[in-house]
Design an enzyme around this catalytic site. Structure first.
Site, PDB file in Angstrom:
ATOM      1  N   LYS A  58      57.714  61.939  40.246  1.00  0.00           N
ATOM      2  CA  LYS A  58      58.002  60.551  40.612  1.00  0.00           C
ATOM      3  C   LYS A  58      56.738  59.892  41.179  1.00  0.00           C
ATOM      4  O   LYS A  58      56.389  58.790  40.813  1.00  0.00           O
ATOM      5  CB  LYS A  58      59.145  60.540  41.635  1.00  0.00           C
ATOM      6  CG  LYS A  58      59.544  59.175  42.099  1.00  0.00           C
ATOM      7  CD  LYS A  58      60.743  59.254  43.012  1.00  0.00           C
ATOM      8  CE  LYS A  58      60.970  57.928  43.700  1.00  0.00           C
ATOM      9  NZ  LYS A  58      62.065  57.961  44.657  1.00  0.00           N
ATOM     10  N   GLU A  91      51.100  70.470  43.907  1.00  0.00           N
ATOM     11  CA  GLU A  91      51.476  71.618  43.076  1.00  0.00           C
ATOM     12  C   GLU A  91      51.591  71.208  41.605  1.00  0.00           C
ATOM     13  O   GLU A  91      51.098  71.892  40.701  1.00  0.00           O
ATOM     14  CB  GLU A  91      52.827  72.188  43.545  1.00  0.00           C
ATOM     15  CG  GLU A  91      52.819  72.750  44.952  1.00  0.00           C
ATOM     16  CD  GLU A  91      53.149  71.716  46.021  1.00  0.00           C
ATOM     17  OE1 GLU A  91      52.865  70.505  45.821  1.00  0.00           O
ATOM     18  OE2 GLU A  91      53.685  72.112  47.069  1.00  0.00           O
ATOM     19  N   GLY A 115      64.323  61.663  44.225  1.00  0.00           N
ATOM     20  CA  GLY A 115      63.926  62.839  43.437  1.00  0.00           C
ATOM     21  C   GLY A 115      65.070  63.797  43.191  1.00  0.00           C
ATOM     22  O   GLY A 115      65.305  64.250  42.064  1.00  0.00           O
ATOM     23  N   ARG A 116      65.846  64.092  44.234  1.00  0.00           N
ATOM     24  CA  ARG A 116      66.909  65.098  44.081  1.00  0.00           C
ATOM     25  C   ARG A 116      68.162  64.552  43.395  1.00  0.00           C
ATOM     26  O   ARG A 116      69.136  65.277  43.219  1.00  0.00           O
ATOM     27  CB  ARG A 116      67.240  65.722  45.443  1.00  0.00           C
ATOM     28  CG  ARG A 116      67.498  64.734  46.557  1.00  0.00           C
ATOM     29  CD  ARG A 116      67.462  65.410  47.932  1.00  0.00           C
ATOM     30  NE  ARG A 116      67.565  64.464  49.026  1.00  0.00           N
ATOM     31  CZ  ARG A 116      66.529  63.824  49.577  1.00  0.00           C
ATOM     32  NH1 ARG A 116      65.323  64.020  49.102  1.00  0.00           N
ATOM     33  NH2 ARG A 116      66.699  62.998  50.591  1.00  0.00           N
ATOM     34  N   GLU A 153      67.843  68.799  51.792  1.00  0.00           N
ATOM     35  CA  GLU A 153      66.794  67.775  51.890  1.00  0.00           C
ATOM     36  C   GLU A 153      67.440  66.423  52.242  1.00  0.00           C
ATOM     37  O   GLU A 153      66.795  65.564  52.840  1.00  0.00           O
ATOM     38  CB  GLU A 153      65.993  67.687  50.582  1.00  0.00           C
ATOM     39  CG  GLU A 153      64.654  66.975  50.751  1.00  0.00           C
ATOM     40  CD  GLU A 153      63.701  67.152  49.566  1.00  0.00           C
ATOM     41  OE1 GLU A 153      62.835  68.028  49.621  1.00  0.00           O
ATOM     42  OE2 GLU A 153      63.833  66.393  48.593  1.00  0.00           O
ATOM     43  N   HIS A 188      78.560  92.357  45.468  1.00  0.00           N
ATOM     44  CA  HIS A 188      77.941  93.672  45.659  1.00  0.00           C
ATOM     45  C   HIS A 188      76.688  93.571  46.519  1.00  0.00           C
ATOM     46  O   HIS A 188      75.841  94.469  46.486  1.00  0.00           O
ATOM     47  CB  HIS A 188      77.640  94.304  44.289  1.00  0.00           C
ATOM     48  CG  HIS A 188      78.905  94.561  43.523  1.00  0.00           C
ATOM     49  ND1 HIS A 188      79.648  95.714  43.683  1.00  0.00           N
ATOM     50  CD2 HIS A 188      79.603  93.780  42.669  1.00  0.00           C
ATOM     51  CE1 HIS A 188      80.732  95.638  42.924  1.00  0.00           C
ATOM     52  NE2 HIS A 188      80.728  94.470  42.293  1.00  0.00           N
ATOM     53  N   LYS A 224      52.820  69.631  54.348  1.00  0.00           N
ATOM     54  CA  LYS A 224      51.891  69.222  53.278  1.00  0.00           C
ATOM     55  C   LYS A 224      50.549  68.824  53.880  1.00  0.00           C
ATOM     56  O   LYS A 224      49.493  69.197  53.386  1.00  0.00           O
ATOM     57  CB  LYS A 224      52.444  67.988  52.542  1.00  0.00           C
ATOM     58  CG  LYS A 224      53.456  68.259  51.473  1.00  0.00           C
ATOM     59  CD  LYS A 224      53.636  66.966  50.657  1.00  0.00           C
ATOM     60  CE  LYS A 224      55.005  66.854  50.052  1.00  0.00           C
ATOM     61  NZ  LYS A 224      55.287  65.558  49.466  1.00  0.00           N
TER      62      LYS A 224
HETATM   63  O1  F6P Z   1      59.696  68.307  48.470  1.00  0.00           O
HETATM   64  C1  F6P Z   1      59.446  66.980  48.648  1.00  0.00           C
HETATM   65  C2  F6P Z   1      59.573  66.177  47.391  1.00  0.00           C
HETATM   66  O2  F6P Z   1      59.123  64.900  47.689  1.00  0.00           O
HETATM   67  C3  F6P Z   1      60.987  66.134  46.824  1.00  0.00           C
HETATM   68  O3  F6P Z   1      61.800  65.243  47.461  1.00  0.00           O
HETATM   69  C4  F6P Z   1      60.712  65.792  45.410  1.00  0.00           C
HETATM   70  O4  F6P Z   1      61.816  66.021  44.611  1.00  0.00           O
HETATM   71  C5  F6P Z   1      59.554  66.702  45.124  1.00  0.00           C
HETATM   72  O5  F6P Z   1      58.798  66.686  46.323  1.00  0.00           O
HETATM   73  C6  F6P Z   1      58.694  66.326  43.958  1.00  0.00           C
HETATM   74  O6  F6P Z   1      58.133  65.066  44.086  1.00  0.00           O
HETATM   75  P1  F6P Z   1      57.477  64.319  42.851  1.00  0.00           P
HETATM   76  O7  F6P Z   1      58.518  64.124  41.822  1.00  0.00           O
HETATM   77  O8  F6P Z   1      56.955  63.048  43.398  1.00  0.00           O
HETATM   78  O9  F6P Z   1      56.361  65.205  42.328  1.00  0.00           O
END
Ligand code: F6P
Length: 549
Positions: free
Chosen positions: A206, A212, A267-268, A353, A384, A512
């Site tokens: 987003k 990452e 995002g979620r 979250e 189990h 972060k």
């Molecule tokens: O973990 C934090 C977060 O901002 C989430 O809310 C989001 O889904 C994820 O990182 C990925 O963010 P982006 O889609 O901006 O890479």
């Protein structure tokens, strides 16, 4: 005292909880044979049974009254109307618009968002057809065989969970791969068997700033251009889904290959947007639409059903009751369907979250438990592993049991065994077994008194452990759409009642920021002397170990 705690319904529930704690569900069931009928709700593709909770009619009446006093219905209207209910980020919360029928214009801040959604869906549909039919060609002229989706959190969990859940509905035309971890092992393992000529990368972010995801996207780009010996071929292999178009273009993605999303999609809650592109590529756009339709059905139910018959409202109320009023600290998600093996990971982000916070809308610290920690595993594997704890530990863990009447992959003799366990576990957790019953059973088996005295206390199950059961006819795009939307609205309702800002995630920022600083130290070999002694010692040890041969 917090504004919520001073509501009459909250106070009544606090008192009522003390009384209910003295009761046992087994007795409530034997006193009322209508309990299942009273405390279950059916939708065409899903049944919700919440009768195995420590509740009676007064509990439900008071919980519903609390929802009313918290103006859940008005907040629901405000969300669907596109008001900026995400107050800390000053944004609307409109993932529901993504699965709406797009017949009429829908204004948000002066823009017709239905038109924007329809345009993106058309772009997705055309792209899916082109790639799936083999018209889209890689740099050497070959059709795409593998799709690698790069993203993390909400830009990964939803699409991957649904891809796994609906695996039986894929024609296998394209092989789907997901990369979320910045640990290079994952992307290295994913790329190793792939042919760069036939791979399509989707970079889903987003913000298009997430470290990452950007690191993985750069590695993928380098892998591709090294193999092709040509940097001009990127447009044939890279697409992006983002609300930050300019960053995607800077990264090197062609403008035509960018699928838009918007700041009003969290995002979620984003798998319904172009973040769901990997799902649509795997299943074809028509089946992706069925997923949206499933969610839409639940949106309509959520909007129109009376609170007493409204599944997401009841799910939220049960969680609130068990956590805030009865004191449970965690909640297990236990799917008895292999297809749902990623559901608990997905719901961990969705629930924790969203509502894993401790200040209210006014920024005041709340002194009541908010949401439980969410964890889980496929039911049978869990049986189990940790069910011992569910049955006999001192901690009560309310659990959601999720199963299907029909398997999507019927194999003779399997499904009834699976489902026998599904039904037996909620019964066992509710009923338990008393010491008297244990002793009588051992006696009947001819055990000695010494043996009985020694073993009986260990075999007692106190029972009275709350569970919800969600029973689907079978896994399908529509029923998965139903299921996810139920949890989304549950999260919303719970946030409203707890006065939690469900749609931000400031809690992920501090880590972060510190990681960015520490990364510089890792790269330079220096250690900042202002760190606490533990962090300083760990970093020094890391550098020392690294320089050892
Ligand atoms: O973990 C934090 C977060 O901002 C989430 O809310 C989001 O889904 C994820 O990182 C990925 O963010 P982006 O889609 O901006 O890479």
């Amino acid at each position: 005292m917090d504004a919520r705690q001073s509501l009459p319904a909250w106070q009544a529930l606090t008192q009522h909880a003390n009384m209910m704690k003295t009761k046992h569900m087994k007795d409530l069931f034997s006193q009322d044979t209508e309990r299942f009928n009273k405390y279950s709700v059916k939708l065409p593709k899903i049944l919700f049974d919440y009768s195995k909770n420590l509740i009676d009619q007064q509990t439900i009446t008071q919980l519903v009254e609390l929802a009313k006093q918290c103006q859940v219905e008005q907040w629901r209207e405000r969300m669907f109307a596109g008001e900026h209910i995400n107050t800390t980020e000053d944004r609307a919360v409109l993932h529901v618009a993504l699965r709406d029928r797009l017949d009429n214009a829908k204004e948000l801040d002066g823009v017709d968002i239905n038109q924007q959604i329809a345009a993106t869906q058309q772009q997705m549909a055309a792209f899916c057809d082109c790639v799936r039919s083999g018209q889209w060609r890689g740099y050497s002229g070959k059709a795409i065989t593998d799709v690698v989706s790069i993203g993390v959190g909400g830009s990964n969990l939803g699409p991957q969970m649904v891809t796994e859940a609906l695996h039986q509905y894929s024609d296998g035309q394209l092989k789907m791969h997901y990369v979320s971890n910045v640990d290079g092992t994952q992307i290295a393992n994913v790329l190793k068997p792939l042919n760069p000529e036939t791979v399509l990368f989707i970079v889903s972010s987003k913000t298009f700033t997430t470290t990452e995801t950007m690191t993985n996207a750069h590695t993928a780009m380098q892998w591709l251009t090294t193999a092709a010996q040509d940097t001009s071929i990127v447009a044939k292999h890279f697409v992006a889904v983002t609300a930050n178009k300019s960053n995607a273009i800077k990264f090197g993605i062609s403008q035509d290959n960018i699928f838009n999303m918007w700041d009003w999609v969290g995002g979620r809650f984003s798998l319904w947007s172009a973040i769901g592109l990997p799902i649509a590529l795997d299943l074809g756009f028509d089946q992706f639409k069925q997923l949206l339709d499933g969610a839409y059905e639940v949106d309509q139910h959520f909007l129109t059903a009376e609170l007493e018959q409204n599944i997401p409202v009841l799910m939220a109320l049960m969680s609130l009751w068990n956590t805030t009023f009865l004191g449970a600290q965690s909640q297990a998600i236990l799917p008895y369907d292999q297809s749902l093996h990623m559901l608990s990971a997905y719901l961990q982000q969705a629930e924790m979250e969203s509502n894993g916070k401790s200040v209210n809308w006014q920024g005041e610290k709340v002194d009541y438990p908010t949401v439980p920690s969410i964890w889980g595993e496929l039911g049978i594997n869990g049986q189990h592993a940790f069910y011992q704890y569910l049955h006999q530990s001192n901690n009560i863990v309310p659990a959601d049991f999720i199963g299907s009447v029909e398997s999507v992959t019927p194999v003779e003799g399997h499904h009834e065994t699976l489902m026998a366990n599904f039904f037996a576990q909620t019964q066992a957790l509710m009923q338990g077994v008393t010491e008297q019953e244990v002793r009588a059973d051992l006696k009947m088996r001819g055990r000695s008194d010494d043996y009985i005295n020694k073993v009986a206390p260990h075999k007692v199950h106190l029972g009275n452990r709350p569970t919800n059961t969600l029973l689907m006819k079978r896994i399908s795009p529509r029923s998965i759409g139903n299921l996810i939307a139920l949890y989304e609205h549950k999260i919303f309702v719970q946030g409203i009642i707890l006065q939690i800002c469900s749609f931000d995630q400031w809690g992920v920022e501090l880590g972060k920021t510190l990681a960015n600083k520490i990364q510089q130290e890792l790269e330079s070999g220096q250690v900042n002397p202002n760190h606490d002694s533990s962090t300083q010692g760990l970093l020094a040890h890391y550098h020392a170990m690294k320089s050892e041969s």
